[in-house]
Scaffold this active site. Structure first.
Site, PDB file in Angstrom:
ATOM      1  N   LYS A  62     -46.145  24.718 -28.604  1.00 24.76           N
ATOM      2  CA  LYS A  62     -46.472  25.905 -27.799  1.00 24.76           C
ATOM      3  C   LYS A  62     -47.986  25.992 -27.566  1.00 24.76           C
ATOM      4  CE  LYS A  62     -42.670  28.503 -29.916  1.00 24.76           C
ATOM      5  NZ  LYS A  62     -42.295  29.687 -30.724  1.00 24.76           N
ATOM      6  N   SER A  78     -47.063  29.994 -32.724  1.00 25.32           N
ATOM      7  CA  SER A  78     -46.256  30.384 -33.879  1.00 25.32           C
ATOM      8  C   SER A  78     -44.778  30.212 -33.573  1.00 25.32           C
ATOM      9  CB  SER A  78     -46.540  31.852 -34.246  1.00 25.32           C
ATOM     10  OG  SER A  78     -45.848  32.227 -35.423  1.00 25.32           O
ATOM     11  N   ASP A  79     -44.008  29.975 -34.623  1.00 25.89           N
ATOM     12  CA  ASP A  79     -42.564  29.833 -34.441  1.00 25.89           C
ATOM     13  C   ASP A  79     -41.853  30.240 -35.725  1.00 25.89           C
ATOM     14  OD1 ASP A  79     -40.381  28.614 -32.565  1.00 25.89           O
ATOM     15  OD2 ASP A  79     -39.927  27.813 -34.558  1.00 25.89           O
ATOM     16  N   SER A  80     -40.647  30.763 -35.549  1.00 26.62           N
ATOM     17  CA  SER A  80     -39.826  31.116 -36.715  1.00 26.62           C
ATOM     18  C   SER A  80     -38.443  30.530 -36.534  1.00 26.62           C
ATOM     19  CB  SER A  80     -39.673  32.639 -36.827  1.00 26.62           C
ATOM     20  OG  SER A  80     -40.918  33.235 -37.046  1.00 26.62           O
ATOM     21  N   ALA A 115     -44.126  29.676 -39.043  1.00 29.63           N
ATOM     22  CA  ALA A 115     -45.315  28.819 -39.043  1.00 29.63           C
ATOM     23  C   ALA A 115     -46.294  29.323 -37.996  1.00 29.63           C
ATOM     24  CB  ALA A 115     -44.925  27.373 -38.742  1.00 29.63           C
TER      25      ALA A 115
END
Ligand code: DGT
Length: 202
Positions: A62, A78-80, A115
């Site tokens: 991203k 960011s990613d979840s 993250a």
């Protein structure tokens, strides 16, 4: 004479209302620019990777997508993602899928991996991931039906089919881990990195 609008020193490569709310509340100056990436394709290429590595790789993808458009920008990605007993769950695409996910989560331990990375140009300057553990209570079918009716479509934007700040809190018996990680980004390490990068006053 009015000065040109100061360009915020940070770009958040996200459409996430939860991540924007965290940065807004923390007083972090930024500009949000969602990244158009094929998360599913990246996840397929990383099928055997650990969940924290997948979340980090998606965060980098991203941020790198935005950094390619603006080489000078400092970009936060960011990613979840959620795993339950090793099975990975993406955001529910329908009420029915939300009910299916919740039926599987019932009585099981959910791991929520969040993250975040900071990218400038071609380089990843910083990366961090964190995991929270959320024990889902035994959910009756009647509760699941009621919950999905109340929380849809809001939960269609969330991994794990919940907003912890809303009715999602009723899903859990116990939560262990950082509250911001649960909300979708390990905010405290992000703030430390932003101080190191001079975005925030140390
Ligand atoms: N409001 C709320 N959102 C949550 C909660 N837990 C997770 N989320 C959200 C944060 C993220 O927006 C979403 C996780 O999905 P992704 O990491 O793919 O991000 P999303 O697609 O929303 O935005 P992005 O890919 O960053 O543009 O779930 C929660 O408890 N409350």
């Amino acid at each position: 004479m009015s000065t040109a609008q100061e360009k915020p020193p940070l770009v958040l490569a996200s459409r996430s209302e939860s991540r924007k709310a965290m940065l807004d509340a923390a007083g972090v100056p930024y500009e949000a620019r969602p990244a158009a990436i094929d998360e599913r394709a990246i996840e397929r290429d990383l099928a055997d990777a650990a969940p924290e590595d997948i979340a980090e790789a998606l965060s980098v993808a991203k941020a790198a997508a935005i950094a390619r458009e603006d080489a000078a920008a400092l970009v936060l990605g960011s990613d979840s993602l959620v795993t339950v007993e090793g099975r990975r769950f993406d955001k529910p695409r329908s009420r029915e899928e939300a009910r299916e996910h919740l039926g599987f989560f019932s009585g099981r331990m959910m791991e929520l991996h969040s993250a975040a990375v900071i990218v400038r140009g071609e380089g990843c300057l910083w990366a961090h991931s964190d995991c929270a553990h959320l024990l889902v209570r035994d959910l009756s079918d009647d509760f699941i039906d009621l919950y999905v009716e109340v929380e849809w479509p809001a939960i269609s934007h969330t991994v794990g089919c919940f907003r912890i700040e809303a009715m999602g809190v009723q899903l859990f018996e116990r939560i262990e881990g950082d509250q911001f990680t649960v909300l979708g980004m390990p905010l405290l390490p992000v703030l430390g990195a932003l101080r190191d990068q001079g975005v925030l006053q140390a």
